[in-house]
Design a protein around this motif. Structure first.
Motif, PDB file in Angstrom:
ATOM      1  N   ALA A  15       0.833  -1.201   0.000  1.00 29.19           N
ATOM      2  CA  ALA A  15       0.000   0.000   0.000  1.00 29.19           C
ATOM      3  C   ALA A  15       0.866   1.249   0.000  1.00 29.19           C
ATOM      4  CB  ALA A  15      -0.914  -0.014   1.224  1.00 29.19           C
ATOM      5  N   VAL A  16       0.308   2.328  -0.493  1.00 27.83           N
ATOM      6  CA  VAL A  16       0.928   3.651  -0.408  1.00 27.83           C
ATOM      7  C   VAL A  16       0.154   4.439   0.640  1.00 27.83           C
ATOM      8  CG1 VAL A  16       1.428   5.801  -1.629  1.00 27.83           C
ATOM      9  CG2 VAL A  16       1.698   3.587  -2.802  1.00 27.83           C
ATOM     10  N   GLU A  17       0.855   4.929   1.630  1.00 21.72           N
ATOM     11  CA  GLU A  17       0.238   5.590   2.774  1.00 21.72           C
ATOM     12  C   GLU A  17      -0.743   6.677   2.346  1.00 21.72           C
ATOM     13  OE1 GLU A  17      -0.639   6.241   6.635  1.00 21.72           O
ATOM     14  OE2 GLU A  17       0.927   4.816   6.068  1.00 21.72           O
ATOM     15  N   GLY A  18      -1.983   6.601   2.872  1.00 21.44           N
ATOM     16  CA  GLY A  18      -2.964   7.645   2.675  1.00 21.44           C
ATOM     17  C   GLY A  18      -3.644   7.654   1.324  1.00 21.44           C
ATOM     18  N   THR A  19      -3.435   6.605   0.504  1.00 24.31           N
ATOM     19  CA  THR A  19      -4.051   6.558  -0.818  1.00 24.31           C
ATOM     20  C   THR A  19      -4.603   5.157  -1.062  1.00 24.31           C
ATOM     21  OG1 THR A  19      -2.192   5.744  -2.156  1.00 24.31           O
ATOM     22  CG2 THR A  19      -2.178   8.095  -1.578  1.00 24.31           C
ATOM     23  N   SER A  20      -5.316   5.007  -2.169  1.00 24.04           N
ATOM     24  CA  SER A  20      -5.783   3.687  -2.584  1.00 24.04           C
ATOM     25  C   SER A  20      -4.810   3.048  -3.568  1.00 24.04           C
ATOM     26  CB  SER A  20      -7.172   3.804  -3.238  1.00 24.04           C
ATOM     27  OG  SER A  20      -7.113   4.655  -4.378  1.00 24.04           O
ATOM     28  N   SER A  21      -3.727   3.726  -3.879  1.00 23.43           N
ATOM     29  CA  SER A  21      -2.734   3.217  -4.823  1.00 23.43           C
ATOM     30  C   SER A  21      -1.847   2.166  -4.166  1.00 23.43           C
ATOM     31  CB  SER A  21      -1.862   4.359  -5.346  1.00 23.43           C
ATOM     32  OG  SER A  21      -2.637   5.329  -6.010  1.00 23.43           O
ATOM     33  N   ARG A  22      -1.202   1.349  -4.993  1.00 26.82           N
ATOM     34  CA  ARG A  22      -0.304   0.320  -4.504  1.00 26.82           C
ATOM     35  C   ARG A  22       1.002   0.331  -5.296  1.00 26.82           C
ATOM     36  NH1 ARG A  22      -2.661  -2.671  -0.761  1.00 26.82           N
ATOM     37  NH2 ARG A  22      -0.954  -4.197  -0.809  1.00 26.82           N
ATOM     38  N   PHE A  23       2.063  -0.087  -4.641  1.00 24.70           N
ATOM     39  CA  PHE A  23       3.394  -0.159  -5.251  1.00 24.70           C
ATOM     40  C   PHE A  23       3.672  -1.615  -5.619  1.00 24.70           C
ATOM     41  CE2 PHE A  23       7.978  -0.667  -5.217  1.00 24.70           C
ATOM     42  CZ  PHE A  23       8.441   0.477  -5.849  1.00 24.70           C
ATOM     43  N   PRO A  24       3.816  -1.942  -6.920  1.00 22.92           N
ATOM     44  CA  PRO A  24       4.075  -3.331  -7.317  1.00 22.92           C
ATOM     45  C   PRO A  24       5.499  -3.742  -6.947  1.00 22.92           C
ATOM     46  CG  PRO A  24       4.212  -1.893  -9.223  1.00 22.92           C
ATOM     47  CD  PRO A  24       3.771  -1.025  -8.078  1.00 22.92           C
ATOM     48  N   ILE A  25       5.642  -4.961  -6.423  1.00 21.48           N
ATOM     49  CA  ILE A  25       6.953  -5.435  -5.971  1.00 21.48           C
ATOM     50  C   ILE A  25       7.528  -6.391  -7.007  1.00 21.48           C
ATOM     51  CG2 ILE A  25       8.224  -6.642  -4.159  1.00 21.48           C
ATOM     52  CD1 ILE A  25       5.899  -5.883  -2.265  1.00 21.48           C
ATOM     53  N   ARG A  26       8.747  -6.103  -7.431  1.00 26.72           N
ATOM     54  CA  ARG A  26       9.427  -6.948  -8.427  1.00 26.72           C
ATOM     55  C   ARG A  26      10.385  -7.929  -7.751  1.00 26.72           C
ATOM     56  NH1 ARG A  26      14.129  -6.517 -11.818  1.00 26.72           N
ATOM     57  NH2 ARG A  26      13.793  -7.620 -13.801  1.00 26.72           N
ATOM     58  N   ARG A  27      11.349  -7.395  -7.010  1.00 27.87           N
ATOM     59  CA  ARG A  27      12.331  -8.219  -6.300  1.00 27.87           C
ATOM     60  C   ARG A  27      12.593  -7.592  -4.929  1.00 27.87           C
ATOM     61  NH1 ARG A  27      17.103  -8.201 -10.738  1.00 27.87           N
ATOM     62  NH2 ARG A  27      16.596  -5.979 -10.549  1.00 27.87           N
ATOM     63  N   VAL A  28      13.141  -8.392  -4.021  1.00 30.75           N
ATOM     64  CA  VAL A  28      13.471  -7.905  -2.683  1.00 30.75           C
ATOM     65  C   VAL A  28      14.930  -8.235  -2.386  1.00 30.75           C
ATOM     66  CG1 VAL A  28      12.923  -7.967  -0.226  1.00 30.75           C
ATOM     67  CG2 VAL A  28      11.093  -8.284  -1.926  1.00 30.75           C
ATOM     68  N   PHE A  29      15.738  -7.198  -2.266  1.00 33.12           N
ATOM     69  CA  PHE A  29      17.138  -7.336  -1.882  1.00 33.12           C
ATOM     70  C   PHE A  29      17.290  -6.928  -0.421  1.00 33.12           C
ATOM     71  CE2 PHE A  29      17.135  -6.334  -6.418  1.00 33.12           C
ATOM     72  CZ  PHE A  29      17.938  -7.335  -6.936  1.00 33.12           C
ATOM     73  N   CYS A  30      18.148  -7.619   0.300  1.00 38.63           N
ATOM     74  CA  CYS A  30      18.397  -7.304   1.712  1.00 38.63           C
ATOM     75  C   CYS A  30      19.897  -7.148   1.936  1.00 38.63           C
ATOM     76  CB  CYS A  30      17.865  -8.406   2.622  1.00 38.63           C
ATOM     77  SG  CYS A  30      16.100  -8.757   2.425  1.00 38.63           S
ATOM     78  N   VAL A  31      20.274  -6.109   2.665  1.00 39.53           N
ATOM     79  CA  VAL A  31      21.685  -5.860   2.967  1.00 39.53           C
ATOM     80  C   VAL A  31      22.030  -6.537   4.281  1.00 39.53           C
ATOM     81  CG1 VAL A  31      23.470  -4.104   3.245  1.00 39.53           C
ATOM     82  CG2 VAL A  31      21.448  -3.605   1.853  1.00 39.53           C
ATOM     83  N   PHE A  53      24.606  -9.030  -0.044  1.00 36.79           N
ATOM     84  CA  PHE A  53      23.154  -9.026  -0.203  1.00 36.79           C
ATOM     85  C   PHE A  53      22.618 -10.454  -0.252  1.00 36.79           C
ATOM     86  CE2 PHE A  53      24.930  -5.266  -2.093  1.00 36.79           C
ATOM     87  CZ  PHE A  53      24.082  -4.241  -1.707  1.00 36.79           C
ATOM     88  N   PHE A  54      21.397 -10.601   0.219  1.00 34.80           N
ATOM     89  CA  PHE A  54      20.622 -11.811  -0.023  1.00 34.80           C
ATOM     90  C   PHE A  54      19.239 -11.374  -0.488  1.00 34.80           C
ATOM     91  CE2 PHE A  54      20.265 -10.693   4.444  1.00 34.80           C
ATOM     92  CZ  PHE A  54      18.909 -10.759   4.690  1.00 34.80           C
ATOM     93  N   MET A  55      18.413 -12.329  -0.901  1.00 36.58           N
ATOM     94  CA  MET A  55      17.116 -11.971  -1.466  1.00 36.58           C
ATOM     95  C   MET A  55      15.990 -12.729  -0.788  1.00 36.58           C
ATOM     96  SD  MET A  55      18.027 -11.675  -5.537  1.00 36.58           S
ATOM     97  CE  MET A  55      16.442 -10.915  -5.925  1.00 36.58           C
ATOM     98  N   LYS A  56      14.804 -12.170  -0.874  1.00 40.42           N
ATOM     99  CA  LYS A  56      13.572 -12.813  -0.446  1.00 40.42           C
ATOM    100  C   LYS A  56      12.587 -12.781  -1.613  1.00 40.42           C
ATOM    101  CE  LYS A  56      13.875 -11.399   4.457  1.00 40.42           C
ATOM    102  NZ  LYS A  56      13.398 -12.460   5.360  1.00 40.42           N
ATOM    103  N   PRO A  57      11.649 -13.723  -1.656  1.00 39.64           N
ATOM    104  CA  PRO A  57      10.630 -13.663  -2.707  1.00 39.64           C
ATOM    105  C   PRO A  57       9.767 -12.409  -2.555  1.00 39.64           C
ATOM    106  CG  PRO A  57      10.606 -15.789  -1.566  1.00 39.64           C
ATOM    107  CD  PRO A  57      11.467 -14.875  -0.761  1.00 39.64           C
ATOM    108  N   ALA A  58       9.280 -11.910  -3.672  1.00 40.03           N
ATOM    109  CA  ALA A  58       8.427 -10.724  -3.606  1.00 40.03           C
ATOM    110  C   ALA A  58       7.196 -10.963  -2.748  1.00 40.03           C
ATOM    111  CB  ALA A  58       8.021 -10.299  -5.022  1.00 40.03           C
ATOM    112  N   ASP A  59       6.638 -12.190  -2.788  1.00 37.84           N
ATOM    113  CA  ASP A  59       5.428 -12.445  -2.018  1.00 37.84           C
ATOM    114  C   ASP A  59       5.713 -12.763  -0.550  1.00 37.84           C
ATOM    115  OD1 ASP A  59       6.377 -15.031  -2.266  1.00 37.84           O
ATOM    116  OD2 ASP A  59       4.636 -15.793  -3.350  1.00 37.84           O
TER     117      ASP A  59
END
Length: 229
Positions: A15-31, A53-59
């Motif tokens: 979600a995007v704070e204060g709106t009905s819009s959403r941010f689509p997630i492609r990949r997740v990188f972690c430091v 870095f390591f990664m997590k699934p978008a979902d």
């Protein structure tokens, strides 16, 4: 016209704070180990190691609210509070000076870790993906755009369990600031709009039990509250 042989899954999003819009997630990188005191508590020297870095699934990214299930195959689930960076502009080999222009916004996230599985994998010299990349392992708050909050470079980052302070630090304590993380990562992969970067955690990581209430936040960005069920 080609057709999918099975129904494609929905695009993970935040979600995007204060709106009905959403941010689509492609990949997740972690430091890993981006705060010096956390690096030391994990037995490493932060002054001698480049970022990794390591990664997590978008979902694995789920809303940081309500109940979060205690995952299977572990008896040592750990909390790690992090600033989350949402990339809104593609880039390769980005310079530190230009890096923040690629940021769409920020959020607050938990990097949940099956620490016992991680320790076992490290001991055996194996990848520790299963310690990090499990279902609901990356809860996050709604995102706030740069146009609202700018680029937070300092401010408290903290986490409480059942009202007791466990983690505390400041964004200014990061070994590699957001712009440096983006620049370094973009040398290895082409960053794309929709990518998230979890930027590391301060010292004080510890175990969670079923029934624990976790509250946490990053000053000027957001706060979260979840219950481990």
């Amino acid at each position: 016209m080609s057709e999918f042989v099975i129904a494609p899954v929905a695009t993970p999003s935040l979600a995007v704070e204060g709106t009905s819009s959403r941010f689509p997630i492609r990949r997740v990188f972690c430091v890993g180990r981006n705060y010096s005191e956390h690096a030391r508590e994990m037995g490493h020297d932060p002054d001698r190691e480049p970022p990794f870095f390591f990664m997590k699934p978008a979902d694995a990214v789920v809303p940081a609210e309500g109940d979060i299930a205690y995952p299977p195959l572990t008896e040592d689930l750990h909390h790690e509070i992090e600033l989350v960076v949402a990339i809104g502009k593609d880039g390769v080999d980005i310079s530190p000076e230009d890096a923040l222009n690629h940021v769409w916004g920020y959020g607050v996230g938990l990097d949940l870790t099956r620490r016992d599985l991680q320790a076992q994998a490290k001991k055996m010299g194996r990848p520790w993906e299963f310690a990090k990349a499990f279902d609901a392992s990356a809860p996050a708050t709604p995102l706030r755009p740069v146009s609202q909050i700018g680029h937070p470079a300092k401010g408290a980052i903290w986490l409480d369990v059942n009202g007791e302070r466990r983690q505390r630090g400041d964004l200014s304590d990061q070994i590699w600031a957001v712009q440096d993380v983006i620049a370094y990562l973009s040398q290895s992969v082409g960053l794309k709009a929709g990518d998230l970067i979890y930027t590391g955690t301060p010292a004080g990581v510890g175990a969670l039990q079923q029934g624990d209430v976790v509250t946490a936040g990053v000053e000027g960005v957001g706060e979260l509250s979840v219950t481990i069920r």
